[in-house]
Design a protein around this motif. Structure first.
Motif, short mmCIF file in Angstrom:
data_model
loop_
_atom_site.label_atom_id
_atom_site.label_comp_id
_atom_site.label_asym_id
_atom_site.label_seq_id
_atom_site.Cartn_x
_atom_site.Cartn_y
_atom_site.Cartn_z
N LYS A 248 -7.16 -34.99 -5.17
CA LYS A 248 -7.66 -33.78 -5.71
C LYS A 248 -7.34 -32.67 -4.70
N GLN A 253 -15.56 -27.56 -6.91
CA GLN A 253 -16.20 -28.81 -6.88
C GLN A 253 -16.18 -29.61 -8.07
N LEU A 254 -16.13 -30.86 -7.91
CA LEU A 254 -16.10 -31.88 -9.05
C LEU A 254 -17.16 -32.83 -8.71
N SER A 255 -18.26 -33.07 -9.64
CA SER A 255 -19.16 -33.99 -9.48
C SER A 255 -18.51 -35.40 -9.36
N LEU B 177 -18.26 -29.11 0.00
CA LEU B 177 -18.65 -27.87 0.58
C LEU B 177 -20.19 -27.57 0.72
N ASP B 180 -23.46 -29.38 -0.85
CA ASP B 180 -23.21 -29.75 -2.12
C ASP B 180 -22.96 -31.33 -2.37
N SER B 181 -23.45 -31.93 -3.42
CA SER B 181 -23.02 -33.23 -3.73
C SER B 181 -22.00 -33.48 -4.48
N ASP B 182 -21.16 -32.38 -4.60
CA ASP B 182 -19.82 -32.48 -5.28
C ASP B 182 -18.68 -32.57 -4.39
N VAL B 183 -17.41 -33.06 -5.08
CA VAL B 183 -16.41 -33.13 -4.48
C VAL B 183 -15.55 -32.02 -4.38
N LEU B 184 -14.89 -31.38 -3.01
CA LEU B 184 -14.15 -30.46 -3.30
C LEU B 184 -12.69 -30.82 -2.98
N MET B 185 -12.47 -31.84 -2.10
CA MET B 185 -11.14 -32.38 -1.98
C MET B 185 -11.24 -34.10 -1.95
N LEU B 186 -10.31 -34.68 -2.33
CA LEU B 186 -10.38 -36.01 -2.62
C LEU B 186 -9.04 -36.60 -2.07
N MET B 201 -17.59 -43.43 -2.97
CA MET B 201 -17.61 -41.78 -3.02
C MET B 201 -18.95 -41.59 -2.49
N ASP B 202 -19.92 -42.21 -2.82
CA ASP B 202 -21.44 -41.87 -2.39
C ASP B 202 -21.58 -41.83 -0.79
N LEU B 205 -19.75 -39.15 0.74
CA LEU B 205 -20.59 -37.77 0.41
C LEU B 205 -21.60 -37.93 1.36
#
Lengths: 306, 235
Positions: A248, A253-255, B177, B180-186, B201-202, B205
């Protein structure tokens, strides 16, 4: 990654607007894929893969060579993609990002068993190469190339070898004498690219809100849709539900839930596409099988129009 | 398989950590006097230093270059995995471009990352170093981009893998970011069963939160020091 030049503002606005309402210009739903066609126009290992208007030709070939010193008991495998202006006017050089994703999806996920390509350890091995030619580009190149390469690998057959154990000479047995051997493919990785868009552009500027900006997720984007997406997520997964690769880029952001949702979607796609590839391969092998031809040619057989 | 015991029956990993523990993570910023921004990050035995030059006159853009020194691994090796670094660069460019509000940048910014020692967690160390150096250079960012890797051993998720673990386990790297508990890069490069993905993933994070705390403390500490110096000199 190579990006198409941005379309004129008006058409971009229009595409964006109808995306917000849940429509696409080619009347697909947001998560629908374009129809796939697979043809085997030539010898073993030549595949023409069509997904919508994206056309890819892959030809797999193999030759005997000396293995790398540090990997004496393994064969070699390489994928080369050729992007020329025939596919799209702005294609003029090779895209290292594309090469890398394809390599990760197929080579690093060990889809091709390299050890089975070894003939004499440290001396002779097969070098398999897949040459990818993009014939026409209408978005979603990664998915198309990945599926085409794996289909071509599963279709390819290399001639059998005989080893003279006194001199260690390797002789190729002509395919007329002995049936050529298929490659040892361990699994079929399928890539699915999801394109993401902001729900509306104003969110870009006022990102102070605590909530994640809502987004639109699109499967199998066309060239026009791809050219102004905010970011993308590539998931490579196989039928046994193993994720081989995920990428990605930035964007927003993506949850985790959204990502897991995408993985589930790509898994469904992988199952469908793998089954489709397999039916196409069996159809083709039935046609190529000489015994089948003899059966077809028998007088009491119902004639099939060619 | 290697000869190390990845996870023993007492619940310790090969270097004595629990499954959810980070390696020793220390960072310094502003240690290079002549540059606009600099940082160095140590994540266990992984060592990365980052330099930022800019913004200087030019199109509003971020440039990344990553240099892996030949002595960074146990066996000295000639540069080879160019493609991997190019991919990492493009990943960092897109991630930081979205976090830095690049359109409003006054000019071009060069970020140069030197990898001095590698012991796993290369992607996360590079990302964290770049975040700190950009903050040191005073580039406006939405929040810290904090990255952390996590892998899976059988059904146990592991946080922040070392090199020995990375060669044996499948793992992913996540950048988030701030809080935040969301994914910016993966970035995931090995095979992981899809059913284990949520757990890993958790875990990653939760690691980014720990990383963020350390980075925030560091930035605040160095800023206070700088302020104190200013008061002394009367500026």
């Amino acid at each position: 990654m190579l990006r198409a030049p941005l379309p004129v503002n008006n058409s971009r606005k229009f595409v964006k607007e109808i995306l917000n309402e849940g429509f696409r210009i080619d009347s697909r739903s947001l998560t629908e894929f374009r129809p796939v066609q697979i043809e085997f126009p030539g010898d073993y290992g030549v595949v023409r893969y069509t997904q919508g208007n994206t056309k890819v030709l892959v030809s797999v070939s193999a030759e005997l060579t000396q293995p790398f010193e540090d990997r004496a008991s393994e064969g070699m495998f390489m994928v080369t993609t050729e992007l020329n202006p025939m596919a799209a006017p702005w294609f003029n050089q090779n895209d290292s990002f594309l090469d890398r994703i394809i390599e990760k999806a197929i080579r690093r996920s060990a889809a091709l068993d390299l050890e089975s390509l070894c003939v004499i350890a440290g001396k002779v091995c097969w070098r398999v190469r897949a040459d990818v030619h993009v014939l026409e580009f209408d978005g979603n190149l990664i998915d198309a190339i990945c599926a085409a390469v794996i289909t071509a690998l599963r279709h390819y057959r290399h001639p059998d070898t005989a080893i003279d154990h006194t001199t260690n000479d390797v002789r190729l047995i002509p395919t007329k004498e002995r049936n050529p051997i298929p490659l040892n493919i361990l699994h079929t990785p399928i890539s699915v690219t999801f394109s993401f868009y902001h729900d509306n552009d104003e969110l870009l500027d006022e990102d102070e809100s605590d909530t994640t900006p809502s987004h639109i997720c699109l499967c199998d984007a066309t060239r026009e849709e791809e050219s102004f997406r905010s970011f993308f997520l590539i998931v490579t997964i196989n039928k046994s539900k193993e994720i081989c690769q995920m990428y990605k880029s930035g964007g927003f952001q993506l949850s985790t839930d959204a990502i897991i949702d995408c993985v589930e979607q790509s898994y469904k796609r992988a199952v469908d596409l793998t089954d489709f590839i397999e039916t196409k391969l069996t159809e083709d092998s039935n046609l190529r099988d000489p015994e089948w031809k003899i059966k077809l040619a028998r007088a009491d057989n119902t004639r099939i129009a060619s | 398989m290697s000869r190390i015991e990845i996870f023993n029956s007492e619940g310790f990993r090969h270097d004595g950590r629990r499954f959810d523990e980070l390696r020793n993570f220390t960072c310094t910023i502003g240690d290079h006097p002549n540059l606009d921004g600099s940082s160095s990050v140590k994540l266990g035995a992984t060592k990365v230093s980052c330099m930022v030059v800019g913004p200087y006159n030019g199109p509003p853009r971020l440039n990344f270059s990553i240099d892996v020194t030949p002595f960074s691994t146990f066996e000295r090796q000639a540069r080879k995995n160019e493609k991997r670094l190019q991919e990492l660069q493009s990943l960092l460019v897109t991630s930081f471009t979205s976090a830095c509000a690049t359109a409003e940048l006054p000019g071009t910014i060069d970020v140069r990352i030197q990898v001095l020692a590698q012991d796993g967690g290369l992607v996360s160390a590079c990302t964290n170093a770049a975040t700190l150096a950009l903050i040191d250079a005073g580039i406006p960012m939405k929040d810290y981009i904090c990255a952390c890797s996590a892998g899976i051993y059988d059904t146990t998720p592991f946080l922040d893998l070392s090199n020995a673990e990375e060669t044996d386990l499948s793992f992913l790297t996540i950048g988030a970011l701030g809080n935040d508990s969301d994914v910016l890069m993966l970035l995931l490069e090995n095979k992981i069963p899809a059913d284990h993905l949520p757990v890993v993933m958790d875990m990653a994070l939760s690691g980014t939160q720990l990383v963020r705390q350390v980075m925030d403390d560091t930035v605040r500490y160095y800023t206070q020091q700088r302020l104190a110096k200013r008061k002394l000199t009367g500026l």
